[in-house]
Scaffold this active site. Structure first.
Site, PDB file in Angstrom:
ATOM      1  N   LYS A  90       0.856  -1.197   0.000  1.00  0.00           N
ATOM      2  CA  LYS A  90       0.000   0.000   0.000  1.00  0.00           C
ATOM      3  C   LYS A  90       0.886   1.239   0.000  1.00  0.00           C
ATOM      4  O   LYS A  90       1.945   1.249   0.648  1.00  0.00           O
ATOM      5  CB  LYS A  90      -0.884  -0.049   1.251  1.00  0.00           C
ATOM      6  CG  LYS A  90      -1.973   1.014   1.328  1.00  0.00           C
ATOM      7  CD  LYS A  90      -2.831   0.797   2.569  1.00  0.00           C
ATOM      8  CE  LYS A  90      -3.947   1.811   2.703  1.00  0.00           C
ATOM      9  NZ  LYS A  90      -4.784   1.566   3.912  1.00  0.00           N
TER      10      LYS A  90
ATOM     11  N   SER B  86      -9.771  -0.805   7.104  1.00  0.00           N
ATOM     12  CA  SER B  86      -9.210  -0.614   5.764  1.00  0.00           C
ATOM     13  C   SER B  86      -8.519  -1.812   5.125  1.00  0.00           C
ATOM     14  O   SER B  86      -8.215  -1.768   3.942  1.00  0.00           O
ATOM     15  CB  SER B  86      -8.228   0.555   5.775  1.00  0.00           C
ATOM     16  OG  SER B  86      -8.949   1.744   5.656  1.00  0.00           O
TER      17      SER B  86
ATOM     18  N   SER C 287      -9.730   1.733   3.012  1.00  0.00           N
ATOM     19  CA  SER C 287      -8.862   2.512   2.146  1.00  0.00           C
ATOM     20  C   SER C 287      -7.838   1.670   1.378  1.00  0.00           C
ATOM     21  O   SER C 287      -7.254   2.175   0.424  1.00  0.00           O
ATOM     22  CB  SER C 287      -8.117   3.553   2.986  1.00  0.00           C
ATOM     23  OG  SER C 287      -7.251   2.912   3.903  1.00  0.00           O
TER      24      SER C 287
HETATM   25  N1  GLN Z   1     -12.956   3.973   6.526  1.00  0.00           N
HETATM   26  C1  GLN Z   1     -12.406   4.337   7.791  1.00  0.00           C
HETATM   27  C2  GLN Z   1     -12.003   5.780   7.754  1.00  0.00           C
HETATM   28  O1  GLN Z   1     -12.257   6.400   6.803  1.00  0.00           O
HETATM   29  C3  GLN Z   1     -11.244   3.448   8.122  1.00  0.00           C
HETATM   30  C4  GLN Z   1     -10.062   3.755   7.312  1.00  0.00           C
HETATM   31  C5  GLN Z   1      -8.880   2.909   7.668  1.00  0.00           C
HETATM   32  O2  GLN Z   1      -8.997   1.857   8.273  1.00  0.00           O
HETATM   33  N2  GLN Z   1      -7.710   3.410   7.304  1.00  0.00           N
HETATM   34  O3  GLN Z   1     -11.446   6.295   8.659  1.00  0.00           O
END
Ligand code: GLN
Length: 494
Positions: free
Chosen positions: A88, A187, A163
């Site tokens: 990532k 994410s 994400s």
């Molecule tokens: N979707 C969640 C957020 O927007 C989690 C994102 C993540 O785990 N990095 O914060």
């Protein structure tokens, strides 16, 4: 599995796992360079549909592969030597651009490797490139990337989740053998669920966060996205462990996660918290999860419905704590030391303001505003401090549950992959995607999502959680389920 040396077709790659690629490499049926070339070709053929890479690092990948072949030919290989992977793009890679999918870091080339990147490099694994994400990992669809929207390989009119949408989509589309993502509120697991692959968020502190660009430091955790449960255990074996450069890294021994993986789940006690089946869940998803529980029961587990009443506060707590920490972590992007810099400013303050105005996207700014508000004097006690107290209670509620249950099972996400643009103008709808994944981050416990069924042609993930440092139980349960079902074998038609 048969790979015609030097002439691999795309279906061969679709059936490949780390486990069988290891056999092919070790028996010299294929070289790492050949395997790497096959993946680079696959990326070339599919990337215009999937868009999962921010950067493809072809030349360094070929070099990594040649070095891996030397190790393999001299018999000094490791489990991941010669295995092509993606990281990532919030994991720092020395000499390779690391953007966080933000304009702020568009041209940032880290001078050092993240702990995990260095570990994989030392093993002789082959880095194919960097995976797309929501800017600074804030989002659930990967549409917040400043560069491109990644598409779900099962239906390219839909999101891959986020994400870690790039990592999940690239594994799903067989563009790499595995990827590493980060999980702050879901994410890794939510995109894994939406793309039909395996995603593990380890215990907080199990994997060093050194070189992971910080979002919310008390919640962030790195973990593998893979084709199978065994592959997930293999990768965790190789990235877990103490690191003095991360003060929250746990200094406890790392078990061999493959040791008990095939021991079965006879007599395992599985709790099913009823709060994860309430309003908002797609009936098609619920049916698949209930069918999955039946599979686990047939494998010898005892299934009981339980209640975790504090679950309903987890999302609210998360949206105080995560933005608060983010607002502090992101102060470093001021255009002075590195990253985007607005150069036409009249003075220093204007320079900082405009750098942040033009360098960050809307969602990142929303989080910074939320967090700054929650931490301001006069509001700190009412918001941040209170959220921390509720966090402790949620953690305690899980600890109590794990006195009686080996694992908890529930859906990963309330729905399957949604359409691109469907939720972009409604942040609350977007945030609700993580309602089932966030509690594990709040409590710091490990959690996995595995393929459990298909609803109208789209993958559904079964989520499981275990007590702190009980990843072995997650692998054991998931592996038993995977052996009994064929869902992980369903590949997108891409
Ligand atoms: N979707 C969640 C957020 O927007 C989690 C994102 C993540 O785990 N990095 O914060």
């Amino acid at each position: 599995l048969f790979l015609n040396r030097g002439n691999m077709n795309q279906d061969d790659l679709k059936n490949l796992t780390i486990e069988n690629a290891r056999d092919l490499l070790d028996s010299h049926q294929i070289s790492s360079l050949e395997l790497t070339e096959a993946y680079l070709e696959r990326i070339e053929n599919t990337e215009s549909d999937v868009n999962s890479f921010v950067t493809v690092s072809k030349e360094t990948a070929r070099n990594d592969a040649k070095n891996a072949d030397v190790l393999i030919n001299s018999g000094s290989q490791n489990l991941l030597t010669g295995i092509p992977l993606q990281l990532k793009d919030n994991l720092c890679t020395s000499g390779i651009r690391t953007t966080c999918s933000s304009k702020m870091l568009e041209n940032f080339i880290p001078p050092y490797d993240a702990f995990v990147a260095e570990k994989l490099k030392k093993q002789g694994a082959v880095l194919l490139g960097k995976g797309n994400l929501d800017e600074f990992a804030m989002g659930s669809s990967t549409e917040n990337s400043a560069f491109q929207s990644t598409k779900n390989p099962f239906d390219i009119t839909r999101v891959p989740g986020g994400s870690s949408g790039g990592p999940a989509a690239s594994v799903s589309a067989s563009q790499c053998l595995f990827s590493l993502g980060s999980d702050t509120g879901g994410s890794i697991r939510q995109p894994a669920s939406l793309c039909g692959v395996v995603g593990l968020k380890p215990t907080y502190g199990r994997v060093s966060r050194y070189g992971l660009i910080a979002f919310a430091s008390s919640l962030d955790q790195i973990g593998p996205i893979t084709h199978t449960v065994k592959d997930s255990a293999m990768v965790l074996n190789n990235i877990a462990g103490f690191d003095s450069k991360d003060s929250t890294s746990l200094n406890v021994p790392v078990p061999n996660y493959l040791d008990k993986i095939d021991h079965g789940i006879k007599g395992f006690k599985i709790g099913v918290p009823k709060e994860y089946f309430q309003k908002g869940i797609d009936p098609g998803v619920e049916k698949i999860i209930r069918d999955s529980l039946k599979v686990l029961e047939d494998l010898g587990a005892e299934i009981s419905e339980i209640s975790l009443p504090l679950t309903s506060y987890a999302l609210a707590v998360y949206y105080i704590i995560a933005p608060s920490e983010a607002s502090a972590n992101l102060t470093r992007y001021d255009g002075v030391k590195y990253g985007f810099n607005y150069s036409n400013a009249e003075n220093m303050w204007e320079g900082i303001e405009k750098t942040r105005q033009f360098g960050f996207g809307d969602e990142v700014k929303r989080r910074i505003l939320l967090g700054t508000y929650a931490l301001s004097s006069g509001y700190y006690d009412a918001f941040y401090l209170k959220a921390q107290k509720v966090r402790t209670l949620i953690r305690k509620e899980f600890e109590d549950a794990f006195q009686s249950y080996d694992v908890l099972a529930m859906p990963t996400s309330p729905s399957t992959a949604f359409k691109l643009n469907e939720k972009m103008n409604d942040p609350m709808q977007m945030y609700l995607n993580d309602i089932f994944t966030i509690p594990a981050n709040i409590a710091g416990i490990p959690s996995i999502s595995i393929p459990a069924g298909m609803n109208n042609g789209l993958p559904v993930g079964l989520q499981m959680m275990a007590g702190a440092l009980q990843e072995e139980k997650l692998f054991q349960t998931s592996y038993a389920f995977e052996q009994a079902t064929d869902w992980h074998k369903i590949k997108p038609d891409i």
